[in-house]
Design an enzyme around this catalytic site. Sequence first.
Site, PDB file in Angstrom:
ATOM      1  N   LYS A  83       0.893  -1.157   0.068  1.00 17.35           N
ATOM      2  CA  LYS A  83      -0.030  -0.043   0.193  1.00 17.35           C
ATOM      3  C   LYS A  83       0.716   1.213  -0.025  1.00 17.35           C
ATOM      4  CE  LYS A  83      -4.550   1.117   2.327  1.00 17.35           C
ATOM      5  NZ  LYS A  83      -5.007   0.965   3.520  1.00 17.35           N
TER       6      LYS A  83
HETATM    7  C1  E4P Z   1      -8.558   1.275   3.640  1.00 20.63           C
HETATM    8  O1  E4P Z   1      -7.733   0.995   3.160  1.00 20.63           O
HETATM    9  C2  E4P Z   1      -8.375   2.844   4.292  1.00 20.63           C
HETATM   10  O2  E4P Z   1      -7.310   2.976   5.075  1.00 20.63           O
HETATM   11  C3  E4P Z   1      -9.364   2.975   5.316  1.00 20.63           C
HETATM   12  O3  E4P Z   1     -10.744   2.388   4.605  1.00 20.63           O
HETATM   13  C4  E4P Z   1      -9.652   4.260   5.899  1.00 20.63           C
HETATM   14  O4  E4P Z   1     -10.782   4.422   6.270  1.00 20.63           O
HETATM   15  P1  E4P Z   1     -11.221   5.716   7.486  1.00 20.63           P
HETATM   16  O5  E4P Z   1     -11.325   7.056   6.569  1.00 20.63           O
HETATM   17  O6  E4P Z   1     -12.398   5.317   8.181  1.00 20.63           O
HETATM   18  O7  E4P Z   1     -10.153   5.771   8.465  1.00 20.63           O
END
Ligand code: E4P
Length: 218
Positions: A83
């Site tokens: 990521k």
């Molecule tokens: C996933 O890959 C993201 O990091 C996550 O969905 C972020 O979610 P949030 O905005 O609720 O922190």
Amino acid sequence: MEFFLDTAEVKVIKKLSETGLVDGITTNPSLIARSGKDFLKTLKEISKIIKGPISAEVTALDTKGMVQEAKKLSQISKNIVIKLPLTEEGLKTCKFLSKKKIKTNVTLCFSAAQALLAAKCGATYISPFVGRLDDIGENGMSLIQDIKSIYMNYSNLKTKILVASVRTTEHVIQSAIIGADVVTLPPATLKELSKHPLTDKGLDAFLKDWKKTKQKIV
Ligand code: E4P
């Protein structure tokens, strides 16, 4: 459409994977911090439960550091997806890793332009954050629609749309209507999807009537 779980809680992953609905996992540094557990050990444990893609986020800000971290994370399991933040350095790293056939998930995407760049750099997944856009008064789902329209215009763009920052079951339904490839769900949202008050009410009525028959199936 695939369902990923957006959590680093191993016990939760184990329990929900029993539903057969969990196709993969996404983590981020905040989720790791919230779990209070060691990042690398957690990824190892998750990889023993989930055979699908597991996103693990780098924390370096420069390409050299990101590549070093990506190499270490990739060694944990063959289903680790790297990521990367949607920055210039993140995109450079994405291009580099995709040439090496290492899967990537470009995260923190808030615009269609960013999604186009990630796809041009060969990202395996793009993660647009719908909930965080809604939080600031924008419409997260229209970003998903825009990205879908753009990607559909160019058959050479193979990047999958992974809807992130999902807060509601409606985000999931709208993602499916638009044709997003993946949604990553907080555990509570995945549980919520199977619920409907009329299902509970109907089941209650069926069981009451069944009792009156005094029959048994086994
Ligand atoms: C996933 O890959 C993201 O990091 C996550 O969905 C972020 O979610 P949030 O905005 O609720 O922190």
